[in-house]
Write a protein that holds these residues in place. Structure first.
Motif, short mmCIF file in Angstrom:
data_model
loop_
_atom_site.label_atom_id
_atom_site.label_comp_id
_atom_site.label_asym_id
_atom_site.label_seq_id
_atom_site.Cartn_x
_atom_site.Cartn_y
_atom_site.Cartn_z
N GLU A 215 0.72 -1.24 0.14
CA GLU A 215 -0.05 -0.01 0.00
C GLU A 215 0.84 1.38 0.00
OE1 GLU A 215 -3.20 0.20 2.66
OE2 GLU A 215 -4.29 -1.65 1.84
N GLU A 216 2.12 1.23 0.69
CA GLU A 216 3.05 2.37 0.60
C GLU A 216 3.42 2.78 -0.68
OE1 GLU A 216 5.91 -0.90 1.56
OE2 GLU A 216 3.78 -0.50 1.90
N VAL A 217 3.36 1.75 -1.52
CA VAL A 217 3.77 1.94 -2.95
C VAL A 217 2.65 2.49 -3.67
CG1 VAL A 217 4.59 0.79 -5.35
CG2 VAL A 217 5.68 0.36 -2.99
N LEU A 218 1.42 1.78 -3.60
CA LEU A 218 0.18 1.92 -4.22
C LEU A 218 -0.35 3.33 -4.17
CD1 LEU A 218 -1.84 0.69 -6.34
CD2 LEU A 218 -3.11 -0.11 -4.06
N HIS A 280 -10.93 -0.19 -3.95
CA HIS A 280 -9.48 -0.80 -3.00
C HIS A 280 -10.22 -0.43 -1.64
CE1 HIS A 280 -5.82 -1.29 -1.15
NE2 HIS A 280 -5.36 -1.86 -2.36
N SER A 281 -9.78 -1.37 -0.88
CA SER A 281 -10.28 -1.23 0.55
C SER A 281 -9.72 -0.11 1.34
CB SER A 281 -9.79 -2.47 1.58
OG SER A 281 -8.24 -2.81 1.34
N SER A 287 -10.36 7.00 -3.31
CA SER A 287 -10.66 8.34 -3.68
C SER A 287 -9.87 8.86 -4.73
CB SER A 287 -10.63 9.00 -2.39
OG SER A 287 -10.87 10.15 -2.67
N LYS A 288 -8.56 8.39 -4.59
CA LYS A 288 -7.59 9.26 -5.70
C LYS A 288 -7.84 8.43 -6.82
CE LYS A 288 -4.20 11.06 -2.50
NZ LYS A 288 -2.79 11.36 -2.22
N SER A 289 -8.01 7.27 -7.08
CA SER A 289 -8.20 6.57 -8.36
C SER A 289 -9.59 7.04 -9.01
CB SER A 289 -8.59 4.84 -8.14
OG SER A 289 -7.41 4.55 -7.54
N ALA A 290 -10.74 7.52 -8.09
CA ALA A 290 -11.74 7.92 -8.80
C ALA A 290 -11.61 9.34 -9.44
CB ALA A 290 -12.83 7.94 -7.84
N ARG A 291 -10.79 10.08 -8.57
CA ARG A 291 -10.33 11.60 -9.13
C ARG A 291 -9.44 11.50 -10.35
NH1 ARG A 291 -7.61 13.94 -4.19
NH2 ARG A 291 -6.86 15.41 -5.88
#
Length: 312
Positions: A215-218, A280-281, A287-291
Motif C-alpha cells: 500500500e505504501e507503493v500503491l 480498493h479497501s 478516492s484518488k483512483s476515482a479522481r
C-alpha cells in the motif's frame, strides 16, 4: 579566525574533550546547548576529512536534526551553513564520512526554515545521483525529496536532471523503488515540471507500479499519476506541447513517458487498473483512483498514426 582561536580549536579537535562531547550527545543528551553548537562548529571549521572523529561528530549532528529546537540552534550558530559548505569537497572523502554528511543535509532539509541555505547545495546533491555508490544515491534522493516539496520556478532547471535518474531507478531488482517514487510524486506536484517529466524516456512496464500489494507503493503510484494527469488537464498539455522536451535522439513520441501513460495502449491499461482500484479497501487509494478517472476523461486521446488525414 584569530591565532588564539585557531590554537584552541586545534587543541579541541585532538583533545579528549571532543570525544567526550560526542559520547555525551550520542548516548545521553538529545538536545544541543549553545556551548555544544559552538564546540561542534569550531571542530568542523578545521577538522581534516580523514580525522578519526569527523564521522562520529557528523553522526551525532545528523541524529540531532530530529529535534526542531536543535535545527533552530544549528541555524543560529551557522552549523547548517557550515555543513552545506563542506559538501562540494566531500566527494573526495572516505565513503562513510561522505554519506553521513549527505544524510545530515537530507535531515536538515526537512526544516522549511533551512531552504535558503539548502538551495546552495542543490546542484551538488543532484550530481551525487551519478555516484557508483548505492547508499550515496539513496541518501541523495532522500535529500532531493525533502528539497522538492515546494519547487519554485527559478529552481525548475536544477531539478530537471533529476527526472531520468528517478525513472531509471523506478524499478530495482524487480521491485518498485520507493525512494524514486517519492521524489517523482514531489516533482509532479509542481505543474511546470510536468512537461519535462512527460518528455523523458519512459521505462518498460511503467504501469505495473499500480499492480502491487504494498500500500505504501500503491498510494504513491496513484498520487504520482493523478498529480501528473491533473497538470496535463490544467495546462492543456498535448504531445505537441511537450515534444520539445522529448529526449529521444530520433524524437520518437512512442518512447516518451507521455505516450506510456496517455498513448492508446497505456491509456487503456491505466483506465482498466484505475477502475479496479476505485474499489480498493484503502479509502485514500479508492478516492484518488476515482479522481484520476475523472481527470483522465478530460485528457484528449493521443493522435493515432495518420489521424491528421481525417482533418483534410
Amino acid at each position: 579566525m584569530r591565532l588564539r582561536e585557531f590554537f584552541n580549536t586545534a587543541v579541541l579537535v585532538k583533545s579528549p574533550r571532543l570525544r567526550a562531547l560526542i559520547d555525551r550527545l550520542y548516548h545521553h543528551q538529545k538536545l544541543l546547548t549553545d556551548f555544544d553548537a559552538k564546540q561542534i562548529l569550531s571542530a568542523l571549521q578545521c577538522m581534516d576529512p580523514t580525522a578519526e572523529l569527523l564521522l562520529p561528530l557528523l553522526t551525532v549532528l545528523s541524529n540531532a536534526t530530529a529535534y526542531p529546537s536543535n535545527q533552530l540552534l544549528m541555524r543560529e550558530f551557522r552549523l547548517t551553513n557550515r555543513v552545506v559548505e563542506m559538501l562540494p569537497d566531500s566527494k573526495h572523502w572516505p565513503r562513510s564520512t561522505r554519506v553521513i554528511l549527505l544524510q545530515c543535509i537530507a535531515n536538515m532539509a526537512v526544516s522549511s526554515d533551512n531552504m535558503d541555505v539548502m538551495k546552495l547545495a542543490l546542484n551538488h546533491i543532484v550530481s551525487r545521483l551519478g555516484s557508483d555508490d548505492e547508499m550515496e544515491i539513496v541518501v541523495a534522493m532522500q535529500a532531493l525529496t525533502n528539497l522538492s516539496i515546494n519547487i519554485r520556478k527559478d529552481q525548475i532547471q536544477k531539478f530537471v536532471p533529476v527526472i531520468p535518474h528517478c525513472l531509471n531507478r523506478l524499478w530495482v531488482r524487480g521491485e518498485v523503488n520507493l525512494n524514486a517514487l517519492r521524489l517523482l510524486v514531489n516533482l509532479s506536484c509542481c505543474p511546470d515540471m510536468v512537461p519535462y517529466l512527460l518528455g523523458n524516456k519512459s521505462v518498460s512496464g511503467l504501469l505495473r507500479i499500480l499492480d502491487t500489494d504494498r500500500e505504501e507503493v500503491l498510494i504513491r503510484a496513484v498520487t504520482w499519476i493523478l498529480c501528473t494527469t491533473s497538470a496535463v488537464d490544467a495546462l492543456n498539455l498535448t504531445y505537441d506541447r511537450i515534444s520539445e522536451h522529448n529526449l529521444d535522439p530520433f524524437h520518437n513520441p512512442s518512447h516518451t513517458l507521455y505516450y506510456s501513460i496517455y498513448g492508446p495502449k497505456g491509456r487503456e491499461e491505466l483506465e482498466s487498473q484505475t477502475k479496479h482500484l476505485t474499489n480498493h479497501s484503502n479509502k485514500d487509494v479508492a478516492s484518488k483512483s476515482a479522481r484520476l478517472l475523472e481527470t483522465l476523461a478530460n485528457v484528449p486521446p493521443f493522435p493515432t498514426a495518420g489521424s491528421h488525414l481525417n482533418r483534410l
